[in-house]
Write a protein that holds these residues in place. Structure first.
Motif, mmCIF file in Angstrom:
data_model
loop_
_atom_site.group_PDB
_atom_site.id
_atom_site.type_symbol
_atom_site.label_atom_id
_atom_site.label_comp_id
_atom_site.label_asym_id
_atom_site.label_seq_id
_atom_site.Cartn_x
_atom_site.Cartn_y
_atom_site.Cartn_z
ATOM 1 N N LEU A 98 0.853 -1.185 0.000
ATOM 2 C CA LEU A 98 0.000 0.000 0.000
ATOM 3 C C LEU A 98 0.891 1.237 0.000
ATOM 4 C CD1 LEU A 98 -2.941 1.085 0.236
ATOM 5 C CD2 LEU A 98 -2.570 1.139 2.711
ATOM 6 N N MET A 99 0.693 2.096 -1.006
ATOM 7 C CA MET A 99 1.518 3.288 -1.152
ATOM 8 C C MET A 99 0.641 4.431 -1.641
ATOM 9 S SD MET A 99 5.053 3.727 -3.322
ATOM 10 C CE MET A 99 4.312 3.299 -4.866
ATOM 11 N N ASP A 100 0.872 5.628 -1.082
ATOM 12 C CA ASP A 100 0.080 6.767 -1.550
ATOM 13 C C ASP A 100 0.755 7.452 -2.729
ATOM 14 O OD1 ASP A 100 2.006 8.566 -0.561
ATOM 15 O OD2 ASP A 100 0.828 9.104 1.205
ATOM 16 N N GLY A 101 0.091 8.458 -3.288
ATOM 17 C CA GLY A 101 0.570 9.122 -4.495
ATOM 18 C C GLY A 101 1.881 9.862 -4.336
ATOM 19 N N SER A 102 2.260 10.179 -3.102
ATOM 20 C CA SER A 102 3.525 10.879 -2.873
ATOM 21 C C SER A 102 4.692 9.911 -2.713
ATOM 22 C CB SER A 102 3.438 11.771 -1.627
ATOM 23 O OG SER A 102 3.396 10.976 -0.455
ATOM 24 N N GLY A 103 4.412 8.611 -2.715
ATOM 25 C CA GLY A 103 5.456 7.608 -2.559
ATOM 26 C C GLY A 103 5.608 7.090 -1.138
ATOM 27 N N TYR A 104 4.753 7.545 -0.217
ATOM 28 C CA TYR A 104 4.809 7.079 1.166
ATOM 29 C C TYR A 104 4.370 5.618 1.214
ATOM 30 C CZ TYR A 104 3.855 6.782 6.177
ATOM 31 O OH TYR A 104 3.840 6.415 7.496
ATOM 32 N N LEU A 105 5.235 4.767 1.721
ATOM 33 C CA LEU A 105 4.974 3.334 1.792
ATOM 34 C C LEU A 105 4.384 2.997 3.148
ATOM 35 C CD1 LEU A 105 5.331 0.542 0.450
ATOM 36 C CD2 LEU A 105 7.576 0.449 1.527
ATOM 37 N N TYR A 106 3.135 2.533 3.155
ATOM 38 C CA TYR A 106 2.476 2.142 4.397
ATOM 39 C C TYR A 106 2.920 0.757 4.847
ATOM 40 C CZ TYR A 106 -0.771 6.073 4.045
ATOM 41 O OH TYR A 106 -1.319 7.331 4.001
ATOM 42 N N GLY A 107 3.198 -0.133 3.912
ATOM 43 C CA GLY A 107 3.572 -1.507 4.224
ATOM 44 C C GLY A 107 2.752 -2.475 3.386
ATOM 45 N N VAL A 108 2.693 -3.720 3.834
ATOM 46 C CA VAL A 108 1.935 -4.758 3.132
ATOM 47 C C VAL A 108 0.632 -4.995 3.891
ATOM 48 C CG1 VAL A 108 1.936 -7.141 2.329
ATOM 49 C CG2 VAL A 108 4.044 -5.799 2.250
ATOM 50 N N TYR A 109 -0.480 -4.923 3.178
ATOM 51 C CA TYR A 109 -1.808 -5.047 3.781
ATOM 52 C C TYR A 109 -2.623 -6.124 3.079
ATOM 53 C CZ TYR A 109 -1.144 -0.795 6.460
ATOM 54 O OH TYR A 109 -0.672 0.124 7.349
ATOM 55 N N VAL A 110 -3.495 -6.752 3.867
ATOM 56 C CA VAL A 110 -4.482 -7.673 3.314
ATOM 57 C C VAL A 110 -5.835 -6.973 3.344
ATOM 58 C CG1 VAL A 110 -3.246 -9.788 3.956
ATOM 59 C CG2 VAL A 110 -4.902 -8.794 5.545
#
Length: 142
Positions: A83-95
Motif C-alpha cells: 500500500l503506497m500513496d501518491g507521494s510515494g509514502y509506503l504504508y507496508g503490506v496489507y491484506v
C-alpha cells in the motif's frame, strides 16, 4: 493517483475515497504492584488497520462499480499487497479484510446510480518489504 494497493490504482475513474482512517496499536503486559499502579511492559507492535470510505457515481465519472469486484478478487487470493500513496509514502503490506458496499438510487434495470463503499485493510508482516516510512532515529551523544 491517490493510492495504490498492489497493482490496483485508486483514482477518480476507478475508485476514489474521501478520507484515510488509520488505527495503530501497541501491546503491553501488565504486572500488578502492591499499593500502586500496575506496571506495563512493552511486548510489541499491535495491529495496524486502514479504512478507506468512498463513494461511486459512475455516470458522473466518479469511480467504476466494477472496481469493487476487482478488489474482491484480490481479497480472495489471501495475499498481502503493498500500500503506497501518491507521494510515494509506503504504508507496508496489507491484506483486504472487508469490503462493505451499499447500492442506492437504482434504475429500473437494477443498476445503482450511487454506491457507498468502505474498504478495510490490515497490515501483515512480509519479509520481502522493509519498512521505509521513516529512517531510524539515533540519538547523538556529544
Amino acid at each position: 493517483m491517490l493510492m495504490s494497493l498492489g497493482q490496483f490504482i485508486f483514482q477518480t475513474d476507478t475508485l476514489s475515497f474521501h478520507e484515510i482512517q488509520r488505527q495503530r496499536t501497541w501491546t503491553y503486559a501488565e504486572n500488578a504492584v502492591a499499593s500502586g499502579r500496575a506496571k506495563k511492559q512493552f511486548t510489541g507492535v499491535g495491529t495496524d488497520t486502514i479504512t478507506l470510505p468512498g463513494l461511486i457515481y459512475q455516470e458522473y465519472g466518479f469511480g467504476n462499480r466494477f472496481a469493487i469486484d476487482e478488489l474482491a478478487a484480490m481479497a480472495s487470493t489471501g495475499q498481502g499487497f503493498v500500500l503506497m500513496d501518491g507521494s510515494g509514502y509506503l504504508y507496508g503490506v496489507y491484506v483486504i479484510d472487508n469490503i462493505d458496499e451499499t447500492k442506492s438510487i437504482l434504475l429500473d434495470n437494477g443498476v445503482p446510480r450511487k454506491v457507498d463503499y468502505t474498504l478495510k485493510l490490515s497490515r501483515t508482516d512480509d519479509e520481502r518489504i522493509e519498512e521505509q516510512t521513516a529512517p531510524d532515529v539515533k540519538q547523538v551523544t556529544a
